[in-house]
Design a protein around this motif. Sequence first.
Motif: not given
Length: 119
Positions: A2-4, A9-11, A16-17, A25-28
Amino acid sequence: MQFEEAAEAADEAMMRSMLSADPGLCGRHADLVARMAEARNWSTVRLLIELGFGVNGVTAAGATALHHAAAAGELSIARLLVDHGADHTAREPGFNAQPAGWAQYFKKRETQKYLESLA
């Protein structure tokens, strides 16, 4: 992943991918910068800002990333947040305090002086 989880993990590569595949994703995740600041995950805060995430989201308790940077005395993060539009006059509901008030309470004088200089 998941993005979170990638953010925690600062991955950077994974973040970016995922963002290129899903720019929404930015808005959500409007509160993600604040939540990462609350967790004192400063490298992720920097990365999220670089990736274009908003800096005025709030945590469940109503505090912004700037509140948390002020409380921690993270002057470089506070400057970065302000440079990217963080509202230094935002008040959180628990104590009705602005970020400078958090810096004062936690005795982070340099950060407090900087934030008060913005008035």
